[in-house]
Design a protein around this motif. Structure first.
Motif, short mmCIF file in Angstrom:
data_model
loop_
_atom_site.label_atom_id
_atom_site.label_comp_id
_atom_site.label_asym_id
_atom_site.label_seq_id
_atom_site.Cartn_x
_atom_site.Cartn_y
_atom_site.Cartn_z
N ALA A 169 0.83 -1.21 0.00
CA ALA A 169 0.00 0.00 0.00
C ALA A 169 0.87 1.26 0.00
O ALA A 169 0.55 2.25 -0.67
N TYR A 170 1.95 1.20 0.75
CA TYR A 170 2.85 2.36 0.80
C TYR A 170 3.47 2.62 -0.57
O TYR A 170 3.53 3.77 -1.02
N ALA A 171 3.89 1.55 -1.23
CA ALA A 171 4.50 1.71 -2.56
C ALA A 171 3.50 2.30 -3.55
O ALA A 171 3.87 3.09 -4.42
N GLN A 172 2.22 1.91 -3.41
CA GLN A 172 1.22 2.36 -4.38
C GLN A 172 0.67 3.76 -4.07
O GLN A 172 -0.07 4.32 -4.87
N SER A 173 0.99 4.29 -2.91
CA SER A 173 0.54 5.65 -2.57
C SER A 173 1.72 6.57 -2.25
O SER A 173 1.53 7.69 -1.76
N ARG A 174 2.91 6.11 -2.54
CA ARG A 174 4.10 6.86 -2.15
C ARG A 174 4.19 8.22 -2.84
O ARG A 174 4.62 9.20 -2.24
N GLY A 175 3.77 8.29 -4.08
CA GLY A 175 3.82 9.56 -4.80
C GLY A 175 2.98 10.62 -4.11
O GLY A 175 3.43 11.77 -3.92
N TRP A 176 1.75 10.24 -3.72
CA TRP A 176 0.88 11.20 -3.02
C TRP A 176 1.48 11.59 -1.68
O TRP A 176 1.49 12.77 -1.32
N LEU A 177 1.98 10.60 -0.93
CA LEU A 177 2.54 10.87 0.40
C LEU A 177 3.76 11.79 0.32
O LEU A 177 3.90 12.72 1.13
N GLU A 178 4.61 11.55 -0.66
CA GLU A 178 5.81 12.40 -0.77
C GLU A 178 5.47 13.80 -1.24
O GLU A 178 6.17 14.76 -0.90
N ARG A 179 4.39 13.90 -1.99
CA ARG A 179 3.97 15.22 -2.46
C ARG A 179 3.28 16.01 -1.34
O ARG A 179 3.54 17.20 -1.15
N GLU A 180 2.39 15.36 -0.61
CA GLU A 180 1.59 16.05 0.41
C GLU A 180 2.26 16.05 1.78
O GLU A 180 2.01 16.95 2.59
N LEU A 181 3.08 15.03 2.06
CA LEU A 181 3.77 14.93 3.35
C LEU A 181 5.25 14.66 3.08
O LEU A 181 5.77 13.58 3.34
N PRO A 182 5.97 15.63 2.54
CA PRO A 182 7.34 15.40 2.06
C PRO A 182 8.33 14.96 3.14
O PRO A 182 9.35 14.35 2.81
N ASN A 183 8.06 15.21 4.38
CA ASN A 183 9.00 14.86 5.45
C ASN A 183 8.51 13.70 6.32
O ASN A 183 9.02 13.51 7.43
N HIS A 184 7.55 12.93 5.84
CA HIS A 184 6.97 11.87 6.67
C HIS A 184 7.90 10.68 6.81
O HIS A 184 8.77 10.44 5.95
N GLY A 185 7.72 9.91 7.89
CA GLY A 185 8.38 8.63 8.05
C GLY A 185 7.38 7.50 7.84
O GLY A 185 6.16 7.73 7.86
N HIS A 186 7.89 6.29 7.65
CA HIS A 186 7.01 5.15 7.36
C HIS A 186 7.29 4.01 8.33
O HIS A 186 8.44 3.61 8.53
N ILE A 187 6.20 3.45 8.91
CA ILE A 187 6.27 2.25 9.74
C ILE A 187 5.51 1.15 9.01
O ILE A 187 4.32 1.30 8.72
N PRO A 188 6.15 0.03 8.67
CA PRO A 188 5.45 -1.05 7.94
C PRO A 188 4.40 -1.74 8.82
O PRO A 188 4.57 -1.87 10.03
N ALA A 189 3.31 -2.19 8.19
CA ALA A 189 2.25 -2.91 8.88
C ALA A 189 2.03 -4.26 8.20
O ALA A 189 2.43 -4.46 7.04
N THR A 190 1.40 -5.20 8.90
CA THR A 190 1.17 -6.54 8.34
C THR A 190 -0.01 -6.57 7.39
O THR A 190 -0.12 -7.46 6.56
#
Length: 317
Positions: free
Chosen positions: A118-139
């Motif tokens: 899910a992160y890979a498929q929404s990464r573009g939006w996240l980097e654009r809207e939240l450029p300084n965010h961190g990521h914690i993987p989920a199951t």
């Protein structure tokens, strides 16, 4: 008070849980599973272990995504866990929402919990809207949202659109997937040896190892299909794991094993490959009729075998 009797295996279906995942959405498409017990599990290995141990009659697992390609964990498991068959395939459109605990604003988000796919498929939006965010993987996509209430350091989570039916979360943004046409393909896996009847709109899944690592080995495998007019809808290599440069191929072909052209191709593979795993023939989810040239009709193969039999038996021309 005595414990309730366990649910019989024939009444149980396993899927990647908890409730609300895309895998559950795929299982909802299975008529035979309606009204039965659905057992949420944590990963593909656990789902298939339920099937092989007899805990469940079948398991729904993701096998391919239109954006990221084949799901390697599923492909490797199907190659190494014996006795499994695919009964059917199911397509689920995939998109995501960004959710948070009530009262959280988008500007407050510093860390996002998300399943890696899910992160890979929404990464573009996240980097654009939240450029300084961190990521914690989920199951899973649902567990990402649930973690917000379990002491997670995340401020928000990437989740399925229906997550609000299961958790008290605020939706900070909708349709955050980078590809609006993303679709995930799921397969229902069982130990059953009963083949679905051919429909004319079928698919056959195989895993094939090459006999030798030499020039032309892959071409020789592909020719087993091309010379019989069998189209491949998927071919993907996966490392066997015993040495560098050793690969097996996950293959989906258009057609049913009961089709003469497909059966003849499988015979050719069996003669040339040290290991051919037949994973099943089943109806295509898109219900598109398989197209092929008339020179590969069943009758052509049957007539050729009858001609050869006549030659061997000495029948008059």
């Amino acid at each position: 008070m005595t414990d309730a009797a366990p649910t019989p295996p024939e009444e149980t279906y396993s899927y990647l849980g908890p409730a609300g995942t895309f895998t559950e959405a795929a299982l909802k498409q299975v008529a035979a599973a309606s009204g039965k017990h659905w057992r949420g599990v944590n990963n593909v290995g656990e789902a298939l272990a339920d099937v092989t141990s007899g805990r469940s009659t079948a398991a729904m697992i993701a096998i391919e995504n239109s954006v990221d390609g084949g799901v390697s964990a599923t492909q490797d498991a199907l190659a190494t866990v014996p006795g499994l068959r695919i009964l059917g395939e199911y397509l689920v459109p995939v998109n995501f929402v960004l959710v948070a605990r009530p009262g959280t604003a988008l500007a407050d988000v510093r860390v996002v919990n998300a399943h890696p796919v899910a992160y890979a498929q929404s990464r573009g939006w996240l980097e654009r809207e939240l450029p300084n965010h961190g990521h914690i993987p989920a199951t899973s996509n649902v567990s990402a949202a649930a973690s917000l209430f379990e002491g997670s350091q995340a401020d928000a989570a990437v989740a399925p659109p229906g997550i609000t039916d299961h958790l008290d979360v605020d939706v900070l943004a909708r349709d955050i997937g980078d590809n609006p046409n993303a679709v995930t393909r799921f397969v229902l896996v069982s130990r059953s040896r009963e083949l679905p009847e051919p429909t004319g709109a079928d698919k056959t899944s195989l895993i094939v190892e090459l006999p030798d690592d030499e020039p032309g080995a892959l071409l020789a495998m592909l020719e087993q299909f091309s010379t019989r007019g069998v189209n491949l809808s998927l071919i993907q290599s996966r490392p066997i794991g015993d040495a560098l440069g050793r690969y097996r191929f996950v293959v989906d072909v258009d057609g049913h094993i009961a089709d003469e052209r497909v059966a003849d191709a499988l015979l050719g593979l069996r003669r040339t490959s040290p290991n051919v795993i037949f994973l099943g023939s089943y109806p295509r989810a898109d219900e598109q009729t398989v197209a092929y040239h008339s020179k590969y009709d069943d009758g052509i193969f049957i007539e050729a075998r009858d001609w050869l039999r006549g030659l061997l038996s000495g029948e008059p021309d």
